[in-house]
Scaffold this active site. Structure first.
Site, short mmCIF file in Angstrom:
data_model
loop_
_atom_site.label_atom_id
_atom_site.label_comp_id
_atom_site.label_asym_id
_atom_site.label_seq_id
_atom_site.Cartn_x
_atom_site.Cartn_y
_atom_site.Cartn_z
N ASP A 243 0.86 -1.19 0.00
CA ASP A 243 0.00 0.00 0.00
C ASP A 243 0.90 1.24 0.00
O ASP A 243 1.67 1.45 0.94
CB ASP A 243 -0.91 -0.03 1.23
CG ASP A 243 -1.84 1.17 1.27
OD1 ASP A 243 -2.59 1.35 0.31
OD2 ASP A 243 -1.80 1.93 2.25
N THR B 60 -3.06 4.81 -4.20
CA THR B 60 -2.04 5.61 -3.53
C THR B 60 -0.66 5.42 -4.17
O THR B 60 0.14 6.36 -4.19
CB THR B 60 -1.96 5.24 -2.04
OG1 THR B 60 -1.86 3.82 -1.91
CG2 THR B 60 -3.20 5.70 -1.30
N THR B 61 -0.38 4.22 -4.67
CA THR B 61 0.90 3.98 -5.35
C THR B 61 0.88 4.61 -6.74
O THR B 61 1.86 5.23 -7.16
CB THR B 61 1.16 2.47 -5.47
OG1 THR B 61 0.95 1.85 -4.20
CG2 THR B 61 2.59 2.19 -5.90
N ASP C 121 -9.25 -0.49 1.12
CA ASP C 121 -9.19 -0.03 -0.27
C ASP C 121 -10.42 -0.49 -1.05
O ASP C 121 -11.02 0.29 -1.80
CB ASP C 121 -7.92 -0.55 -0.96
CG ASP C 121 -6.67 0.19 -0.50
OD1 ASP C 121 -6.81 1.07 0.37
OD2 ASP C 121 -5.57 -0.13 -0.98
#
Length: 425
Positions: A69, A102-103, A400
């Site tokens: 994450d 998020t990545t 997520d």
């Protein structure tokens, strides 16, 4: 460097201070900032997508975290550079607003900075580069809007939501059981969602975990799970049609707020003190019993005497329940949090169809499950796994998937992945 002598004739060397560092300006400063940001983004590149690798992070006190994450990796890293910190904040804001990707946003930011560096080398002004990115963003959003497709779902047909949540879980550690995890995530969100208003209250979803068992033992509980057990081993382990009173006052005699000193000089005085204490406990338990409560949930602890009286009066009790859990129980059961015994009345009690204590495996670990609550919208996702690292990563994966489901309820348009957006141009 120069050689000199002290007052006793002993030689010593004086090393001159290093030349003061020159301040970076102009193109050099911009390139240094881009390099700092790209260093952070390159770290996350390898954890992007279904084939992405997990990162192992070790904190200064030896705590190990294994995750892919992006937001978690960047938060656990001790980033000192101010520009690199902006990349960390970018990932955090993506996690807060969207919940997933998020990545991806960090890798995209790194790619844009790489292109910006080439433009700066050609002599373009940074403000012009920024304006160009703004215009490109507007065009890209319009293009994505034009090629997007609507995901139609109904309470009877939730398959589109399951498939989208499974896409999110493909790059996670839970991908082996992504169908089950997707169903848990979607069902949890829909349990607390107001589809008409397109609103989802995440405060009503509690994600709890207990080490042991298998990952596929993870379950959705239509109620509240708290990591506590009844205060006395002889109390009943299951109560049906429970009337719950939620207390923030302790089962103990009142203490003077000023400093005090009590001298006991005779057995009679000690007996009188003991009788007075017993009267306090008896009165407290009588007030709870008179209100009609059948389960007591208390924020504070109570000693053996109070515990024994509660057992005698057939009042199962739970002690040391945290403040946030107390609020969730009050919301779910429809009870009012009572700060003083004098205020306890029947109309402040909550109701639940079943309160039971559940033990897991061969250990003595127990949890309390409150089901069939008056406000049935509150749910708990109970995560199981081989160790705490697996459980923590499963919680992040489920978060997520829940965020993606929430986003689809708010705006049900999707753009296909696998380079579909680039091909459409």
């Amino acid at each position: 460097m120069s050689l000199t002598f002290d007052e006793y004739g002993r030689p010593y060397i004086i090393v001159r201070e290093q030349g003061t560092k020159s301040r970076l300006k102009g193109l050099e400063a911009q390139k240094a900032n881009i390099l700092a940001a790209r260093t952070v983004t390159n770290l996350l590149r390898t954890s992007l997508g279904p084939k992405g690798m997990d990162k192992m992070l070790v904190s200064p006190d030896g705590e190990v975290t294994i995750t892919n994450d992006g937001a978690t990796i960047l938060q656990k890293m001790q980033v000192e550079h101010q520009i690199a910190k902006l990349i960390v904040e970018l990932s955090t804001s993506q996690d807060d607003e969207i919940g997933d990707g998020t990545t991806g946003v960090v890798v995209l930011a790194g790619a844009l900075l790489e292109q910006a560096e080439h433009l700066l080398d050609k002599g373009l002004h940074p403000v012009r580069v920024a304006e160009g990115f703004e215009q490109a963003c507007t065009i890209a959003v319009e293009q994505l809007g034009s090629i997007s497709q609507t995901v139609e779902f109904t309470p009877e047909d939730l398959e589109p939501l399951y498939l989208t949540a499974m896409t999110t879980l493909s790059s996670k550690i839970v991908n082996k059981y992504k169908r089950k995890m997707a169903e848990i995530s979607v069902d949890a969100v829909l349990a607390v969602a107001d589809v008409e208003r397109k609103d989802v209250n995440f405060d009503l979803i509690k994600v709890d975990g207990k080490a042991g068992g298998k990952m596929e033992d993870t379950a959705l509980v239509r109620g509240i799970v708290i990591d506590k057990e009844f205060s006395h081993p002889q109390m009943p382990k299951e109560i049906l049609d429970a009337k719950i009173c939620v207390l923030t006052c302790p089962f103990e005699p009142p203490k003077p707020k000023t400093k005090h000193h009590l001298d006991i000089t005779s057995p009679e005085a000690y007996a009188a003190l003991q009788a007075q204490e017993a009267a306090y406990f008896t009165d407290m338990v009588a007030k709870v019993k008179a209100s009609g409560a059948t389960v007591v949930i208390c924020q504070w602890g109570f000693d053996d005497e109070a515990n024994h009286l509660l057992l005698q009066n057939k009042l199962p009790a739970v002690r040391w329940v945290g403040g946030s859990e107390l609020e969730l129980i009050a919301i779910a059961t429809g009870s009012r949090i009572v700060p003083r015994f004098e205020e306890l009345t029947a109309d402040k009690l909550g109701t639940a169809g079943k309160v039971r204590e559940v033990s897991y495996g061969t250990t003595k670990d127990s949890v309390l499950v409150i089901e069939e609550c008056a406000n049935s919208r509150a749910v708990t996702v109970f995560v199981r796994g081989g160790n705490h690292m697996i459980i923590d990563e499963t919680k992040r994966s489920l978060h997520d998937a829940m965020c993606v489901t929430r986003n689809l309820i708010k705006d049900n348009r999707v753009v296909y992945g696998g380079g579909a957006a680039e091909v459409s141009c």
